[in-house]
Scaffold this motif. Structure first.
Motif, PDB file in Angstrom:
ATOM      1  N   GLY A 214      70.276  89.026  30.253  1.00  0.00           N
ATOM      2  CA  GLY A 214      69.762  89.957  29.255  1.00  0.00           C
ATOM      3  C   GLY A 214      69.082  91.181  29.824  1.00  0.00           C
ATOM      4  O   GLY A 214      68.500  91.984  29.070  1.00  0.00           O
ATOM      5  N   ASN A 215      69.117  91.356  31.151  1.00  0.00           N
ATOM      6  CA  ASN A 215      68.540  92.559  31.754  1.00  0.00           C
ATOM      7  C   ASN A 215      69.357  93.788  31.356  1.00  0.00           C
ATOM      8  O   ASN A 215      70.518  93.686  30.940  1.00  0.00           O
ATOM      9  CB  ASN A 215      68.530  92.436  33.282  1.00  0.00           C
ATOM     10  CG  ASN A 215      67.497  91.435  33.762  1.00  0.00           C
ATOM     11  OD1 ASN A 215      66.369  91.419  33.288  1.00  0.00           O
ATOM     12  ND2 ASN A 215      67.890  90.588  34.702  1.00  0.00           N
ATOM     13  N   GLU A 216      68.742  94.960  31.513  1.00  0.00           N
ATOM     14  CA  GLU A 216      69.473  96.196  31.259  1.00  0.00           C
ATOM     15  C   GLU A 216      70.678  96.269  32.185  1.00  0.00           C
ATOM     16  O   GLU A 216      70.588  95.940  33.365  1.00  0.00           O
ATOM     17  CB  GLU A 216      68.544  97.398  31.486  1.00  0.00           C
ATOM     18  CG  GLU A 216      69.151  98.715  31.036  1.00  0.00           C
ATOM     19  CD  GLU A 216      68.172  99.869  31.148  1.00  0.00           C
ATOM     20  OE1 GLU A 216      68.560 101.007  30.792  1.00  0.00           O
ATOM     21  OE2 GLU A 216      67.020  99.645  31.592  1.00  0.00           O
ATOM     22  N   ARG A 217      71.816  96.697  31.647  1.00  0.00           N
ATOM     23  CA  ARG A 217      73.074  96.637  32.391  1.00  0.00           C
ATOM     24  C   ARG A 217      73.066  97.555  33.607  1.00  0.00           C
ATOM     25  O   ARG A 217      72.689  98.722  33.517  1.00  0.00           O
ATOM     26  CB  ARG A 217      74.238  97.024  31.470  1.00  0.00           C
ATOM     27  CG  ARG A 217      75.596  96.764  32.083  1.00  0.00           C
ATOM     28  CD  ARG A 217      76.708  97.108  31.131  1.00  0.00           C
ATOM     29  NE  ARG A 217      76.941  98.556  31.086  1.00  0.00           N
ATOM     30  CZ  ARG A 217      78.041  99.106  30.587  1.00  0.00           C
ATOM     31  NH1 ARG A 217      78.982  98.343  30.068  1.00  0.00           N
ATOM     32  NH2 ARG A 217      78.178 100.407  30.572  1.00  0.00           N
ATOM     33  N   SER A 218      73.482  97.003  34.758  1.00  0.00           N
ATOM     34  CA  SER A 218      73.664  97.817  35.955  1.00  0.00           C
ATOM     35  C   SER A 218      74.958  98.598  35.823  1.00  0.00           C
ATOM     36  O   SER A 218      76.001  98.048  35.476  1.00  0.00           O
ATOM     37  CB  SER A 218      73.719  96.912  37.194  1.00  0.00           C
ATOM     38  OG  SER A 218      74.061  97.671  38.332  1.00  0.00           O
ATOM     39  N   ASP A 219      74.893  99.906  36.098  1.00  0.00           N
ATOM     40  CA  ASP A 219      76.080 100.752  35.888  1.00  0.00           C
ATOM     41  C   ASP A 219      75.959 101.980  36.789  1.00  0.00           C
ATOM     42  O   ASP A 219      75.626 103.066  36.344  1.00  0.00           O
ATOM     43  CB  ASP A 219      76.151 101.171  34.413  1.00  0.00           C
ATOM     44  CG  ASP A 219      77.450 101.892  34.082  1.00  0.00           C
ATOM     45  OD1 ASP A 219      78.343 101.926  34.939  1.00  0.00           O
ATOM     46  OD2 ASP A 219      77.568 102.429  32.970  1.00  0.00           O
ATOM     47  N   ARG A 220      76.242 101.794  38.094  1.00  0.00           N
ATOM     48  CA  ARG A 220      76.127 102.909  39.023  1.00  0.00           C
ATOM     49  C   ARG A 220      77.059 102.709  40.208  1.00  0.00           C
ATOM     50  O   ARG A 220      77.388 101.580  40.579  1.00  0.00           O
ATOM     51  CB  ARG A 220      74.688 103.059  39.523  1.00  0.00           C
ATOM     52  CG  ARG A 220      74.121 101.786  40.135  1.00  0.00           C
ATOM     53  CD  ARG A 220      72.729 102.006  40.700  1.00  0.00           C
ATOM     54  NE  ARG A 220      72.057 100.749  40.978  1.00  0.00           N
ATOM     55  CZ  ARG A 220      71.044 100.637  41.812  1.00  0.00           C
ATOM     56  NH1 ARG A 220      70.596 101.693  42.455  1.00  0.00           N
ATOM     57  NH2 ARG A 220      70.465  99.474  42.007  1.00  0.00           N
ATOM     58  N   PHE A 221      77.466 103.825  40.818  1.00  0.00           N
ATOM     59  CA  PHE A 221      78.294 103.763  42.011  1.00  0.00           C
ATOM     60  C   PHE A 221      77.454 103.291  43.198  1.00  0.00           C
ATOM     61  O   PHE A 221      76.289 103.672  43.347  1.00  0.00           O
ATOM     62  CB  PHE A 221      78.892 105.139  42.329  1.00  0.00           C
ATOM     63  CG  PHE A 221      79.956 105.564  41.354  1.00  0.00           C
ATOM     64  CD1 PHE A 221      81.223 104.995  41.390  1.00  0.00           C
ATOM     65  CD2 PHE A 221      79.691 106.535  40.412  1.00  0.00           C
ATOM     66  CE1 PHE A 221      82.207 105.391  40.504  1.00  0.00           C
ATOM     67  CE2 PHE A 221      80.669 106.947  39.509  1.00  0.00           C
ATOM     68  CZ  PHE A 221      81.930 106.363  39.560  1.00  0.00           C
TER      69      PHE A 221
END
Length: 292
Positions: A214-221
């Motif tokens: 439920g953590n904030e979604r990881s979304d990075r290069f």
């Protein structure tokens, strides 16, 4: 006396004419010999100094893999996780340059460092999605009782997406450098068929879309690991320069530093797997040297 004089003049004229003829013939032969030899234009994808560029699209397949997660309050592994690729539905997105990164695409830039041997810079923009509707084996520990309670009899059901969603969809980027050997199979007036084979190695630069507990979604290069591959292709070159390319590739990917949270916490995952890829597209090849 007069007759002797006339005969002498005639003989000298013949001798002079013969000398002149021999001189002209020698000068002509020298001129022909000194004329530079006409160079023939080489076959495409064959000679040192040739260049090609290619753009296409792919489909991918991945072996099952074990994914190990570590972070504050947990250290566990999900075993034998299955996955798939995520092709974009065919449409204008495949031809609109402003949307090309949405698709599973490939780019190649090749330079022939020797006859029939090319150094090839490649970008393989694949997509990897963990199949959500599966139950997998679990080993390790979780301190949070809510998510620890989702583990039943050494297994966890991922279907409801509360425990984990896991993707490399922006994407599973394999930035690679390879060596490829080329061989002309068919040479016609306006068509050449060229076969190639080779190998490559590179870094994995995924944009991983991961939501754990439920953590904030990881979304990075992020540079997450490395990959290596074997590849083979068939190239149809028509009108001397345009190229249709079909390629198959098999390789191994090891990512030991996959970011699982959006901030700079030490949370991470690691996984390794074998992949297969088929791709096709269009390219252009040309000579950097001039030929008459």
């Amino acid at each position: 006396m007069k007759n002797l004089l006339v005969a002498g003049l005639l003989m000298s004229g013949i001798a002079f004419g013969q000398v002149k003829k021999d001189t002209l013939e020698k000068e002509y032969k020298l001129e022909v010999a000194s004329k530079p030899e006409r160079k023939q234009k080489p076959l495409p994808l064959s000679k040192k100094g040739q260049v090609f560029a290619f753009f296409g699209w792919n489909r991918g397949a991945y072996s099952n893999s074990d994914i190990h997660f570590t972070g504050n309050g947990y250290d566990f592994q999900l075993n034998n996780v299955s996955s798939r690729d995520k092709p974009t539905k065919f449409g204008i997105v495949y031809f609109d340059p402003s949307w090309f990164t949405v698709t599973q695409y490939n780019f190649r830039l090749g330079y022939f460092i020797k006859d029939n041997l090319a150094l090839v810079l490649g970008i393989d923009h694949m997509k990897y999605v963990m199949k959500q509707n599966q139950t997998v084996d679990f080993s390790g520990y979780i301190s949070d009782p809510k998510y620890a309670g989702m583990v039943q009899n050494g297994q966890v059901n991922l279907a409801d997406e509360q425990f984990l969603t896991f993707e490399h969809t922006d994407g599973l980027n394999y930035e690679n450098l390879g060596l490829e050997k080329y061989k002309n199979l068919i040479h016609k007036k306006n068509i050449d068929l060229v076969w190639s084979y080779g190998a490559g190695i590179g870094v994995m630069f995924p944009k991983s879309n991961i939501k754990l507990f439920g953590n904030e979604r990881s979304d990075r290069f992020h540079v997450a690991g490395m990959g290596t591959d074997l590849r083979s292709s068939l190239n149809m070159v028509f009108w001397k320069n345009w190229m249709l390319r079909a390629e198959v590739k098999a390789g191994y990917i090891n990512m030991w530093d996959i970011k699982t949270t959006l901030n700079n916490k030490p949370d991470k995952a690691r996984q390794d797997f074998v992949f297969g890829e088929v791709l096709a597209g269009i390219g252009y090849t040309f000579n950097t040297k001039k030929y008459n």
